[in-house]
Design an enzyme around this catalytic site. Structure first.
Site, mmCIF file in Angstrom:
data_model
loop_
_atom_site.group_PDB
_atom_site.id
_atom_site.type_symbol
_atom_site.label_atom_id
_atom_site.label_comp_id
_atom_site.label_asym_id
_atom_site.label_seq_id
_atom_site.Cartn_x
_atom_site.Cartn_y
_atom_site.Cartn_z
ATOM 1 N N LYS A 22 8.246 13.327 43.383
ATOM 2 C CA LYS A 22 7.705 13.712 41.959
ATOM 3 C C LYS A 22 8.403 14.198 40.834
ATOM 4 O O LYS A 22 8.348 13.638 39.675
ATOM 5 C CB LYS A 22 6.390 14.299 42.126
ATOM 6 C CG LYS A 22 5.289 13.934 42.971
ATOM 7 C CD LYS A 22 4.087 14.711 43.130
ATOM 8 C CE LYS A 22 4.473 16.330 43.139
ATOM 9 N NZ LYS A 22 4.726 16.570 44.844
ATOM 10 N N ARG A 97 -3.398 20.946 41.773
ATOM 11 C CA ARG A 97 -3.098 20.837 43.331
ATOM 12 C C ARG A 97 -4.384 21.014 44.118
ATOM 13 O O ARG A 97 -4.460 21.072 45.279
ATOM 14 C CB ARG A 97 -2.231 21.969 43.750
ATOM 15 C CG ARG A 97 -0.808 21.292 43.828
ATOM 16 C CD ARG A 97 0.053 22.157 44.200
ATOM 17 N NE ARG A 97 1.456 22.113 45.108
ATOM 18 C CZ ARG A 97 2.554 21.856 44.602
ATOM 19 N NH1 ARG A 97 2.699 21.862 43.192
ATOM 20 N NH2 ARG A 97 3.537 21.869 45.231
ATOM 21 N N ARG A 136 17.098 18.276 51.291
ATOM 22 C CA ARG A 136 16.813 18.393 49.760
ATOM 23 C C ARG A 136 17.723 19.790 49.208
ATOM 24 O O ARG A 136 17.404 20.668 49.922
ATOM 25 C CB ARG A 136 15.339 18.517 49.120
ATOM 26 C CG ARG A 136 15.439 18.477 47.602
ATOM 27 C CD ARG A 136 14.022 18.193 47.239
ATOM 28 N NE ARG A 136 12.853 19.090 47.579
ATOM 29 C CZ ARG A 136 11.844 19.143 47.096
ATOM 30 N NH1 ARG A 136 11.257 18.178 46.550
ATOM 31 N NH2 ARG A 136 11.031 20.159 47.264
ATOM 32 N N ARG A 169 16.139 25.469 48.575
ATOM 33 C CA ARG A 169 14.907 26.314 48.356
ATOM 34 C C ARG A 169 14.423 27.152 49.381
ATOM 35 O O ARG A 169 14.518 26.510 50.429
ATOM 36 C CB ARG A 169 14.012 25.473 47.656
ATOM 37 C CG ARG A 169 14.040 25.143 46.061
ATOM 38 C CD ARG A 169 13.044 24.000 45.607
ATOM 39 N NE ARG A 169 11.668 24.261 46.170
ATOM 40 C CZ ARG A 169 10.581 23.374 45.927
ATOM 41 N NH1 ARG A 169 10.860 22.247 44.770
ATOM 42 N NH2 ARG A 169 9.379 23.734 46.340
ATOM 43 N N ARG A 180 3.435 23.175 54.112
ATOM 44 C CA ARG A 180 3.116 22.641 52.840
ATOM 45 C C ARG A 180 2.667 21.424 53.178
ATOM 46 O O ARG A 180 1.614 21.201 52.111
ATOM 47 C CB ARG A 180 4.516 22.794 51.851
ATOM 48 C CG ARG A 180 5.038 24.263 51.496
ATOM 49 C CD ARG A 180 6.388 23.755 51.100
ATOM 50 N NE ARG A 180 6.611 23.200 49.835
ATOM 51 C CZ ARG A 180 7.761 22.546 49.304
ATOM 52 N NH1 ARG A 180 8.831 22.785 50.110
ATOM 53 N NH2 ARG A 180 7.981 21.975 48.536
HETATM 54 P P1 AMP Z 1 6.586 22.746 44.055
HETATM 55 O O1 AMP Z 1 7.961 22.704 43.083
HETATM 56 O O2 AMP Z 1 5.743 21.683 43.111
HETATM 57 O O3 AMP Z 1 6.743 22.201 45.331
HETATM 58 O O4 AMP Z 1 6.171 23.981 43.972
HETATM 59 C C1 AMP Z 1 6.647 25.069 44.706
HETATM 60 C C2 AMP Z 1 5.420 26.193 45.189
HETATM 61 O O5 AMP Z 1 4.916 26.721 43.607
HETATM 62 C C3 AMP Z 1 4.141 25.607 45.831
HETATM 63 O O6 AMP Z 1 4.540 25.683 47.232
HETATM 64 C C4 AMP Z 1 3.036 26.722 45.512
HETATM 65 O O7 AMP Z 1 3.368 27.890 45.957
HETATM 66 C C5 AMP Z 1 3.511 26.949 43.910
HETATM 67 N N1 AMP Z 1 2.651 25.967 43.039
HETATM 68 C C6 AMP Z 1 3.282 25.204 42.256
HETATM 69 N N2 AMP Z 1 2.297 24.210 41.491
HETATM 70 C C7 AMP Z 1 1.216 25.106 42.011
HETATM 71 C C8 AMP Z 1 -0.251 24.660 41.692
HETATM 72 N N3 AMP Z 1 -0.477 23.815 40.700
HETATM 73 N N4 AMP Z 1 -1.063 25.535 42.500
HETATM 74 C C9 AMP Z 1 -0.786 26.303 43.226
HETATM 75 N N5 AMP Z 1 0.596 26.804 43.678
HETATM 76 C C10 AMP Z 1 1.503 26.057 42.781
#
Ligand code: AMP
Length: 234
Positions: A22, A97, A136, A169, A180
């Protein structure tokens, strides 16, 4: 709507599990349409590295692979969507989410009469996600991603795009990724039905090269006024 960014705005949500591509695809679509790429995970990571209050609130949830509470995320997105650069639309990556987040977004956009036009669902199976995410690597500054061994940066651990450091990360280890994915299936997958009901859901197969997936996504966006494909699995 034109790919060169005409008068019609593009307001799109990118839906799919972690590792579906994404982030990469959002950046490309945002560039093609000349709209901002709004990635909530990236905003949180910047806040964590800058040591802001928001970052401090979010960090422990992120490290554990849990979702940051809805009220925190919604407040952040409300602020972001009030900025001037979203006038022609946006690509939302990683938000919403949860169903309450989607409901809040709907209310927020209804207030300004700018509803979401299309939701792209990136389909990929869990084993492929684990394989991809464990290898990654991500730029600490711009969020560009690479794949160890397969698609590394040209210079070791240095971002091709901005020259900053490329790292794994903390939440990209296999154990956290599996968690996750569970969180995704439990809390985020219900959004497929939410958006299908509204006639907005479109599928993009997330397998193949990055260029293949971009081509599919742009094609779907160009045709997004066609009827949705099918009802998502319950
Ligand atoms: P991502 O980079 O999108 O995988 O996001 C990394 C982390 O940020 C996720 O595992 C959540 O802990 C937090 N996060 C990002 N976007 C959201 C969201 N819309 N709602 C809740 N937590 C989020």
């Amino acid at each position: 709507m034109s790919v060169t960014g005409g008068d019609d705005p593009l307001r799109v949500i990118m839906l799919g599990p972690p590792g579906a591509g994404k982030g990469t695809q959002s950046a490309r679509i945002a560039l093609a349409y000349g709209v901002p790429h709004i990635a909530t995970g990236e905003i949180f990571r910047h806040n964590v590295s800058d040591g802001t209050e928001l970052g401090q609130k979010a960090k422990s949830y992120m490290d554990d692979g849990e979702l940051v509470p809805d009220d925190i995320v919604v407040a952040m997105i409300r602020q972001r969507l009030a900025e001037a650069d979203v006038a022609n639309g946006f690509v939302l990556d990683g938000f919403p989410r949860t169903v309450p987040q989607a409901q809040s977004l709907e209310e927020l956009l209804a207030d300004i009469d700018h509803p979401i036009e299309v939701v792209l669902r990136f389909a990929i199976d869990d084993d492929e996600v684990v394989r991809r995410i464990s290898s990654r690597r991500t730029c600490v500054e711009c969020g560009a991603t690479y794949q160890a061994g397969v698609r590394p940066p040209k210079v070791d651990a240095t971002c091709d795009r901005c020259g900053n450091e490329v790292v794994q990360r903390d939440d990209d280890t296999e154990a956290v990724v599996r968690h996750r994915l569970e969180v995704y299936h439990r809390q985020t997958e219900p959004l497929e039905f939410f958006y299908w009901q509204r006639g907005l859901l479109r599928d993009v197969e997330a397998i193949g090269t990055i260029d293949d997936v971009t081509e599919r996504a742009l094609k779907v966006l160009a045709e997004y006024e066609d009827p949705p494909l099918h009802e998502p699995a319950a």
